[in-house]
Design a protein around this motif. Structure first.
Motif, PDB file in Angstrom:
ATOM      1  N   UNK A 138      22.515  15.517  17.097  1.00  0.00           N
ATOM      2  CA  UNK A 138      23.663  14.615  17.180  1.00  0.00           C
ATOM      3  C   UNK A 138      23.267  13.278  17.793  1.00  0.00           C
ATOM      4  N   UNK A 139      22.399  13.347  18.786  1.00  0.00           N
ATOM      5  CA  UNK A 139      21.953  12.125  19.454  1.00  0.00           C
ATOM      6  C   UNK A 139      21.152  11.253  18.508  1.00  0.00           C
ATOM      7  N   UNK A 140      20.300  11.875  17.677  1.00  0.00           N
ATOM      8  CA  UNK A 140      19.422  11.117  16.785  1.00  0.00           C
ATOM      9  C   UNK A 140      20.025  10.868  15.407  1.00  0.00           C
ATOM     10  N   UNK A 141      21.142  11.511  15.088  1.00  0.00           N
ATOM     11  CA  UNK A 141      21.783  11.278  13.802  1.00  0.00           C
ATOM     12  C   UNK A 141      21.037  11.869  12.626  1.00  0.00           C
ATOM     13  N   UNK A 142      20.404  13.027  12.830  1.00  0.00           N
ATOM     14  CA  UNK A 142      19.698  13.677  11.736  1.00  0.00           C
ATOM     15  C   UNK A 142      20.120  15.136  11.640  1.00  0.00           C
ATOM     16  N   UNK A 143      19.581  15.831  10.664  1.00  0.00           N
ATOM     17  CA  UNK A 143      19.868  17.252  10.464  1.00  0.00           C
ATOM     18  C   UNK A 143      18.562  18.019  10.519  1.00  0.00           C
ATOM     19  N   UNK A 144      18.660  19.344  10.548  1.00  0.00           N
ATOM     20  CA  UNK A 144      17.447  20.159  10.618  1.00  0.00           C
ATOM     21  C   UNK A 144      17.672  21.494   9.935  1.00  0.00           C
ATOM     22  N   UNK A 145      16.576  22.053   9.457  1.00  0.00           N
ATOM     23  CA  UNK A 145      16.563  23.408   8.915  1.00  0.00           C
ATOM     24  C   UNK A 145      15.648  24.243   9.795  1.00  0.00           C
ATOM     25  N   UNK A 146      16.217  25.254  10.430  1.00  0.00           N
ATOM     26  CA  UNK A 146      15.422  26.083  11.337  1.00  0.00           C
ATOM     27  C   UNK A 146      14.519  27.014  10.555  1.00  0.00           C
ATOM     28  N   UNK A 147      13.258  27.047  10.957  1.00  0.00           N
ATOM     29  CA  UNK A 147      12.295  27.968  10.362  1.00  0.00           C
ATOM     30  C   UNK A 147      12.061  29.186  11.242  1.00  0.00           C
ATOM     31  N   UNK A 148      12.101  28.956  12.550  1.00  0.00           N
ATOM     32  CA  UNK A 148      11.855  30.051  13.478  1.00  0.00           C
ATOM     33  C   UNK A 148      12.280  29.617  14.881  1.00  0.00           C
ATOM     34  N   UNK A 149      12.232  30.553  15.798  1.00  0.00           N
ATOM     35  CA  UNK A 149      12.379  30.236  17.220  1.00  0.00           C
ATOM     36  C   UNK A 149      11.004  30.386  17.853  1.00  0.00           C
ATOM     37  N   UNK A 150      10.559  29.363  18.575  1.00  0.00           N
ATOM     38  CA  UNK A 150       9.239  29.434  19.199  1.00  0.00           C
ATOM     39  C   UNK A 150       9.404  29.636  20.693  1.00  0.00           C
ATOM     40  N   UNK A 151       8.489  30.362  21.306  1.00  0.00           N
ATOM     41  CA  UNK A 151       8.605  30.613  22.748  1.00  0.00           C
ATOM     42  C   UNK A 151       8.329  29.358  23.561  1.00  0.00           C
ATOM     43  N   UNK A 152       9.097  29.176  24.613  1.00  0.00           N
ATOM     44  CA  UNK A 152       8.802  28.107  25.555  1.00  0.00           C
ATOM     45  C   UNK A 152       7.623  28.553  26.413  1.00  0.00           C
ATOM     46  N   UNK A 153       6.567  27.766  26.393  1.00  0.00           N
ATOM     47  CA  UNK A 153       5.325  28.098  27.101  1.00  0.00           C
ATOM     48  C   UNK A 153       5.091  27.094  28.225  1.00  0.00           C
ATOM     49  N   UNK A 154       3.951  27.210  28.853  1.00  0.00           N
ATOM     50  CA  UNK A 154       3.552  26.264  29.893  1.00  0.00           C
ATOM     51  C   UNK A 154       2.155  25.746  29.585  1.00  0.00           C
ATOM     52  N   UNK A 155       1.970  24.448  29.805  1.00  0.00           N
ATOM     53  CA  UNK A 155       0.657  23.831  29.650  1.00  0.00           C
ATOM     54  C   UNK A 155       0.102  23.495  31.023  1.00  0.00           C
ATOM     55  N   UNK A 156      -1.179  23.787  31.216  1.00  0.00           N
ATOM     56  CA  UNK A 156      -1.845  23.475  32.485  1.00  0.00           C
ATOM     57  C   UNK A 156      -3.224  22.899  32.187  1.00  0.00           C
ATOM     58  N   UNK A 157      -3.761  22.192  33.144  1.00  0.00           N
ATOM     59  CA  UNK A 157      -5.122  21.689  33.017  1.00  0.00           C
ATOM     60  C   UNK A 157      -6.092  22.854  32.883  1.00  0.00           C
ATOM     61  N   UNK A 158      -7.156  22.639  32.126  1.00  0.00           N
ATOM     62  CA  UNK A 158      -8.153  23.703  31.970  1.00  0.00           C
ATOM     63  C   UNK A 158      -8.840  24.008  33.296  1.00  0.00           C
ATOM     64  N   UNK A 159      -8.657  23.133  34.312  1.00  0.00           N
ATOM     65  CA  UNK A 159      -9.226  23.359  35.644  1.00  0.00           C
ATOM     66  C   UNK A 159      -8.203  23.959  36.607  1.00  0.00           C
ATOM     67  N   UNK A 160      -6.977  24.126  36.153  1.00  0.00           N
ATOM     68  CA  UNK A 160      -5.929  24.722  36.987  1.00  0.00           C
ATOM     69  C   UNK A 160      -6.251  26.195  37.224  1.00  0.00           C
ATOM     70  N   UNK A 161      -5.848  26.705  38.377  1.00  0.00           N
ATOM     71  CA  UNK A 161      -6.108  28.122  38.676  1.00  0.00           C
ATOM     72  C   UNK A 161      -5.417  29.048  37.680  1.00  0.00           C
ATOM     73  N   UNK A 162      -4.302  28.604  37.122  1.00  0.00           N
ATOM     74  CA  UNK A 162      -3.577  29.440  36.158  1.00  0.00           C
ATOM     75  C   UNK A 162      -4.245  29.457  34.783  1.00  0.00           C
ATOM     76  N   UNK A 163      -5.176  28.537  34.552  1.00  0.00           N
ATOM     77  CA  UNK A 163      -5.807  28.439  33.232  1.00  0.00           C
ATOM     78  C   UNK A 163      -6.632  29.677  32.902  1.00  0.00           C
ATOM     79  N   UNK A 164      -6.972  30.470  33.892  1.00  0.00           N
ATOM     80  CA  UNK A 164      -7.742  31.684  33.652  1.00  0.00           C
ATOM     81  C   UNK A 164      -6.904  32.791  33.017  1.00  0.00           C
ATOM     82  N   UNK A 165      -5.594  32.653  33.096  1.00  0.00           N
ATOM     83  CA  UNK A 165      -4.692  33.683  32.599  1.00  0.00           C
ATOM     84  C   UNK A 165      -4.389  33.479  31.117  1.00  0.00           C
ATOM     85  N   UNK A 166      -4.170  34.589  30.421  1.00  0.00           N
ATOM     86  CA  UNK A 166      -3.769  34.539  29.020  1.00  0.00           C
ATOM     87  C   UNK A 166      -2.255  34.616  28.864  1.00  0.00           C
ATOM     88  N   UNK A 167      -1.566  35.051  29.923  1.00  0.00           N
ATOM     89  CA  UNK A 167      -0.112  35.089  29.943  1.00  0.00           C
ATOM     90  C   UNK A 167       0.353  34.940  31.378  1.00  0.00           C
TER      91      UNK A 167
END
Length: 297
Positions: free
Chosen positions: A158-187
């Motif tokens: 509505x804000x952008x004045x366009x339409x969309x066709x949903x293909x799927x729902x994607x999971x909200x993830x987190x991005x971290x630096x490859x040097x972050x302590x959490x970067x060692x985890x797969x989940x």
């Protein structure tokens, strides 16, 4: 279109007389003669020697005869090319792509899309991910760009004045630096985010992000939420430089080489699909249908 006097000139040269050319062309000898006289006048050269025994080409006529055949064929070929170009344009999909709205997954689906609608053609148009471009491109989809792929919700549409066709729902993830302590985890678990600075898009950008925000504020005060106003490369740079955690989606895995996108053990998702004009063309409709079918197969 070429001048049809060229056809008359070729027929007359081949026939050797105005009367014979007129029989072939089903017009009067006088009409043939007038066309040849007009052509010679326009060219300012004599094309034929006129004798009681018939017509013969002058040197200028012989030269023009060769060129006339080429001009006629070239004009016919040009007409075919123009029609083909029109057909190609009618079946052309202009895909917008940027760091935040990559079209790579469409390239991966292309063979399936092509098998469903073989007449469709891709044209990829790159654009910079700026607030100004986001506003203008999404508001004017169908003009220079037909379709972009990305995450969305009703508020954003509505804000952008366009339409969309949903293909799927994607999971909200987190991005971290490859040097972050959490970067060692797969989940990640929610507890992994305790004491972390979690960068979230500002309120009212997406109801799905707002639901995540509200739940974290209410149930997980150990997580510090940092607002930002627009997704671009600078936000990803801030995440890397400040050793923060950035809300992300799997489709952004190639946005920043120094960041790793990790799934989180929660149920938060966001729609992902094709953004297009509310009054899209039949070609866009075919493309959306083919993409949706290819995506679900």
């Amino acid at each position: 279109m070429y001048n049809h006097q060229l056809e008359t000139f070729i027929q007359t040269a081949d026939a050797g007389s105005f009367s014979k050319a007129s029989e072939i062309m089903y017009i009067s000898p006088t009409a043939v003669m007038k066309q040849i006289n007009l052509l010679e006048s326009n060219l300012e050269v004599q094309l034929f020697y006129r004798t009681p025994r018939g017509l013969t080409l002058t040197n200028a006529g012989k030269s023009y005869y060769q060129d006339a055949r080429y001009m006629i064929q070239y004009a016919k070929d040009a007409k075919v090319r123009a029609k083909n170009a029109m057909i190609n344009n009618e079946n052309r999909i202009r895909l917008g792509t940027s760091l935040m709205m990559p079209c790579q997954f469409l390239m991966e689906l292309w063979s399936k899309i092509h098998s469903i609608s073989p007449e469709l053609k891709f044209e990829v148009i790159n654009f910079e991910n700026t607030p100004e471009n986001a506003r203008e491109i999404l508001k004017n989809l169908g003009q220079n760009i037909d379709v972009v792929a990305g995450i969305f919700d009703e508020t954003m549409l509505n804000l952008r004045g366009c339409a969309a066709t949903e293909l799927t729902r994607v999971p909200i993830c987190c991005a971290v630096s490859i040097y972050h302590t959490l970067a060692q985890k797969e989940k990640l678990s929610i507890e992994d985010l305790y004491g972390q600075k979690l960068m979230l898009m500002k309120r009212n950008w997406s109801k799905y992000v707002d639901m995540l925000r509200d739940d974290l504020w209410e149930y997980y005060p150990e997580i510090e939420i940092i607002d930002f106003s627009f997704y671009n490369i600078e936000v990803f740079n801030q995440c890397e430089h400040n050793n923060a955690v950035l809300m992300s989606v799997p489709q952004w895995k190639n946005v920043h080489p120094m960041l790793k996108i990790i799934p989180v053990d929660w149920k938060y998702e966001i729609p992902f699909g094709l953004l297009h004009s509310p009054t899209h063309s039949k070609t866009v409709e075919k493309f959306v249908y083919a993409t949706k079918k290819a995506f679900t197969e």
